[in-house]
Design a protein around this motif. Structure first.
Motif, PDB file in Angstrom:
ATOM      1  N   GLU A  73       0.833  -1.202   0.000  1.00 33.24           N
ATOM      2  CA  GLU A  73       0.000   0.000   0.000  1.00 33.24           C
ATOM      3  C   GLU A  73       0.870   1.256   0.000  1.00 33.24           C
ATOM      4  OE1 GLU A  73      -3.564   0.117   0.173  1.00 33.24           O
ATOM      5  OE2 GLU A  73      -3.274  -1.979  -0.405  1.00 33.24           O
ATOM      6  N   HIS A  76       2.302   3.118  -3.308  1.00 34.65           N
ATOM      7  CA  HIS A  76       1.577   4.059  -4.171  1.00 34.65           C
ATOM      8  C   HIS A  76       0.641   4.951  -3.355  1.00 34.65           C
ATOM      9  CE1 HIS A  76      -0.299   0.008  -4.144  1.00 34.65           C
ATOM     10  NE2 HIS A  76      -1.402   0.673  -3.875  1.00 34.65           N
ATOM     11  N   PRO A  77       1.157   5.627  -2.325  1.00 33.85           N
ATOM     12  CA  PRO A  77       0.291   6.455  -1.471  1.00 33.85           C
ATOM     13  C   PRO A  77      -0.293   7.654  -2.200  1.00 33.85           C
ATOM     14  CG  PRO A  77       2.585   6.891  -0.975  1.00 33.85           C
ATOM     15  CD  PRO A  77       2.567   5.720  -1.917  1.00 33.85           C
ATOM     16  N   GLU A  78       0.407   8.113  -3.259  1.00 31.37           N
ATOM     17  CA  GLU A  78      -0.064   9.298  -3.975  1.00 31.37           C
ATOM     18  C   GLU A  78      -1.435   9.080  -4.600  1.00 31.37           C
ATOM     19  OE1 GLU A  78       2.174   6.590  -6.596  1.00 31.37           O
ATOM     20  OE2 GLU A  78       2.605   7.526  -4.669  1.00 31.37           O
ATOM     21  N   ASN A  79      -1.742   7.822  -4.956  1.00 30.85           N
ATOM     22  CA  ASN A  79      -3.051   7.541  -5.550  1.00 30.85           C
ATOM     23  C   ASN A  79      -4.175   7.626  -4.522  1.00 30.85           C
ATOM     24  OD1 ASN A  79      -1.894   7.137  -8.047  1.00 30.85           O
ATOM     25  ND2 ASN A  79      -1.675   4.922  -7.781  1.00 30.85           N
ATOM     26  N   TYR A  80      -3.808   7.549  -3.256  1.00 31.41           N
ATOM     27  CA  TYR A  80      -4.781   7.737  -2.187  1.00 31.41           C
ATOM     28  C   TYR A  80      -4.812   9.195  -1.720  1.00 31.41           C
ATOM     29  CZ  TYR A  80      -4.857   2.616  -1.694  1.00 31.41           C
ATOM     30  OH  TYR A  80      -4.983   1.261  -1.912  1.00 31.41           O
ATOM     31  N   GLY A  81      -3.961  10.017  -2.328  1.00 34.38           N
ATOM     32  CA  GLY A  81      -3.919  11.424  -1.947  1.00 34.38           C
ATOM     33  C   GLY A  81      -2.904  11.756  -0.880  1.00 34.38           C
ATOM     34  N   TRP A  82      -2.032  10.791  -0.551  1.00 30.99           N
ATOM     35  CA  TRP A  82      -1.060  10.998   0.508  1.00 30.99           C
ATOM     36  C   TRP A  82       0.326  11.287  -0.064  1.00 30.99           C
ATOM     37  CZ3 TRP A  82      -2.055  11.254   5.682  1.00 30.99           C
ATOM     38  CH2 TRP A  82      -3.315  10.808   6.103  1.00 30.99           C
ATOM     39  N   LYS A 387      -9.903  -2.484  -5.108  1.00 33.65           N
ATOM     40  CA  LYS A 387      -8.730  -2.086  -4.338  1.00 33.65           C
ATOM     41  C   LYS A 387      -7.485  -2.034  -5.209  1.00 33.65           C
ATOM     42  CE  LYS A 387      -6.075  -3.441  -0.243  1.00 33.65           C
ATOM     43  NZ  LYS A 387      -5.938  -4.433   0.851  1.00 33.65           N
ATOM     44  N   ASN A 388      -7.415  -2.920  -6.185  1.00 34.83           N
ATOM     45  CA  ASN A 388      -6.223  -2.993  -7.033  1.00 34.83           C
ATOM     46  C   ASN A 388      -6.132  -1.855  -8.039  1.00 34.83           C
ATOM     47  OD1 ASN A 388      -5.589  -5.290  -5.670  1.00 34.83           O
ATOM     48  ND2 ASN A 388      -5.807  -6.697  -7.387  1.00 34.83           N
ATOM     49  N   PHE A 390      -5.951   1.186  -7.401  1.00 33.29           N
ATOM     50  CA  PHE A 390      -4.996   2.159  -6.880  1.00 33.29           C
ATOM     51  C   PHE A 390      -3.551   1.748  -7.147  1.00 33.29           C
ATOM     52  CE2 PHE A 390      -8.785   2.990  -4.382  1.00 33.29           C
ATOM     53  CZ  PHE A 390      -8.808   4.373  -4.303  1.00 33.29           C
ATOM     54  N   SER A 391      -3.339   0.467  -7.384  1.00 29.61           N
ATOM     55  CA  SER A 391      -1.987  -0.073  -7.513  1.00 29.61           C
ATOM     56  C   SER A 391      -1.484  -0.013  -8.948  1.00 29.61           C
ATOM     57  CB  SER A 391      -1.960  -1.529  -7.034  1.00 29.61           C
ATOM     58  OG  SER A 391      -0.728  -2.142  -7.324  1.00 29.61           O
TER      59      SER A 391
END
Length: 458
Positions: A73, A76-82, A387-388, A390-391
């Motif tokens: 996880e 690729h935190p940028e895809n979650y906005g982090w 969920k995938n 985002f990856s």
């Protein structure tokens, strides 16, 4: 019919009504239940209470899996906005956190035995006779019944330099994370550790003597998992055997696979299987002949060829799963001390591999179903879990249901994808209950979820 003498029937000529050798999952459950039935119980454990599962197996390994999942996880935190700056991984921190929780669980197991007034000997015990046990301290005690629950131990091959290799037992205590890890084997232990350390950033090479891994699982599911594993960077060396291992002055291991160039790694994990832990146990003192793998043969009531000695769990090499050992231990205690004779049903046992991603299955694989039933139907769903998305890994899940052609009774359910084991547990109830696919078709989907694919199979 099983002998169901109660402690009162057995008399008090022995020091204990039951002496258990091994305080793993099966031994602890048998001790607790027998004591609850009124038996005078003692258990000997030479290492730590809790056995393989709690101390050096499924529990600490699953915690490492969670660490690996977090690493995925965090990739690729940028895809979650982090935005996370300076992210680093420290193996000793994860290792020590896991060890701390293992200590906590060991304490709970010890409390369970103490609360049930089970006497614990923290030393090795061997069989001295049909009703006698010898402790490492030299003391000999007697018991109306003896239960062997010593589990299994990692098998090691024989080649020059094997002493430089480690087993799964040592993986939880590594001083540092290996930058380059070679995993030898094609079973669930090999695949789980390969996935964990690959996710944590190690360069992982998996070596297997054939081109088949996870033989008890559905081939299509396994093939999907292999493709994903290679996509994540795990190097597969099939049809390979280690010829020798040499350790250089820097501690690096040079592994000879019989090819031109040797493979240089920092650690070699041998995970080629587990063998029953019966060496030096003294079975011969009770006239018990172990099987070809060292296993203890028992009948359906867990009795050996010696009427006063029983065995449960991995040491019998029936089904090497913790929940099975627990059920066997419970059934033994109820039968021998609770006047409730019962056996364990070994059909349709769910199992999982906590690989990256995990796979899970229950019942017959497609190949097994066709061999046994001939005409079968296969329903499936090949999808990309939400969920995938985002990856950066374009990984797809796959669920399969195998049914008998005419009745559509469910014969097997197999899955790969995030949280597959968590989802399969409930599906296993449906298979065990003898339901048909129609029961799934009649169930409204829970949307959006991965689990809903089970009621949308086509």
């Amino acid at each position: 019919m099983a002998d169901t003498d109660t402690p009162a029937d057995a008399g008090t000529e022995f020091d204990y009504d039951l002496f258990v050798i091994g305080a793993g999952s099966g031994g602890v459950r048998a001790s607790r239940i027998a004591a609850a039935h009124g038996a005078r119980v003692a258990v000997a454990e030479e290492y730590r209470v809790g056995g393989t599962c709690v101390i050096r197996g499924c529990v600490p390994k699953k915690m490492l899996v969670y660490g690996a999942m977090f690493a995925e996880e965090l990739g690729h935190p940028e895809n979650y906005g982090w935005t996370i700056e300076g992210k680093t991984f420290d193996w000793p921190t994860l290792r020590d956190f896991v060890k701390k929780d293992v200590d906590r669980l060991e304490g709970l197991y010890g409390n369970t035995l103490a609360n049930n007034k089970v006497e614990v000997f923290a030393e090795r015990a061997t069989i001295a006779g049909p009703n006698a046990v010898k402790l490492a301290s030299g003391r000999e005690v007697t018991a109306g019944k003896i239960l062997v629950a010593t589990g299994c131990w990692p098998a090691m091959p024989d080649f020059p330099g094997v002493e430089h290799c480690i087993t799964s037992n040592e993986m939880f205590h590594l001083a540092e994370q290996p930058r380059r890890l070679m995993v030898v084997g094609g079973g669930y232990i090999a695949m789980e550790f390969a996935g964990v350390f690959n996710a944590l950033g190690s360069e992982v090479t998996l070596v297997n003597r054939t081109d088949r891994i996870l033989r008890s699982y559905d081939e299509q599911i396994v093939d999907r998992m292999l493709a994903i594993a290679m996509g994540r960077g795990i190097q597969m060396r099939m049809h390979s055997l280690i010829q020798s291992v040499e350790k250089d002055a820097d501690g690096c291991l040079h592994v000879d696979l019989g090819e031109t160039d040797k493979v240089v790694v920092d650690q070699v994990l041998i995970a080629i299987g587990r063998q029953p832990n019966t060496a030096g146990l003294g079975l011969e003192n009770a006239g018990i002949q172990p099987g070809p793998k060292g296993e203890i043969p028992v009948d359906e009531y867990n009795r050996t060829t010696c009427e006063s000695i029983f065995a449960v769990g991995d040491v019998t090499d029936r089904v090497q799963l913790t929940p099975v050992a627990i059920r066997e231990g419970h059934a033994f205690a109820d039968t021998q001390f609770g006047n409730k004779p019962r056996t364990v049903d070994y059909s349709s046992i769910p199992s999982a591999v906590f690989s990256q991603p995990p796979i899970a299955g229950v019942g017959l694989t497609e190949k097994q179903a066709r061999e046994q039933y001939g005409a079968v139907k296969v329903y499936s769903s090949d999808f990309r879990p939400m969920k995938n998305i985002f990856s950066p890994h374009a990984e797809r899940g796959l669920y399969k249901m195998i049914v008998e052609e005419t009745s559509e009774k469910i014969l097997g359910i197999h899955m790969i994808g995030p949280e597959a084991p968590e989802i399969l547990q409930v599906a296993a109830v449906a298979l065990k209950a003898g339901l048909t696919k129609q029961a799934f078709d009649d169930t409204v989907a829970l949307h959006p979820s991965m689990a809903e694919e089970l009621v949308l199979l086509r």
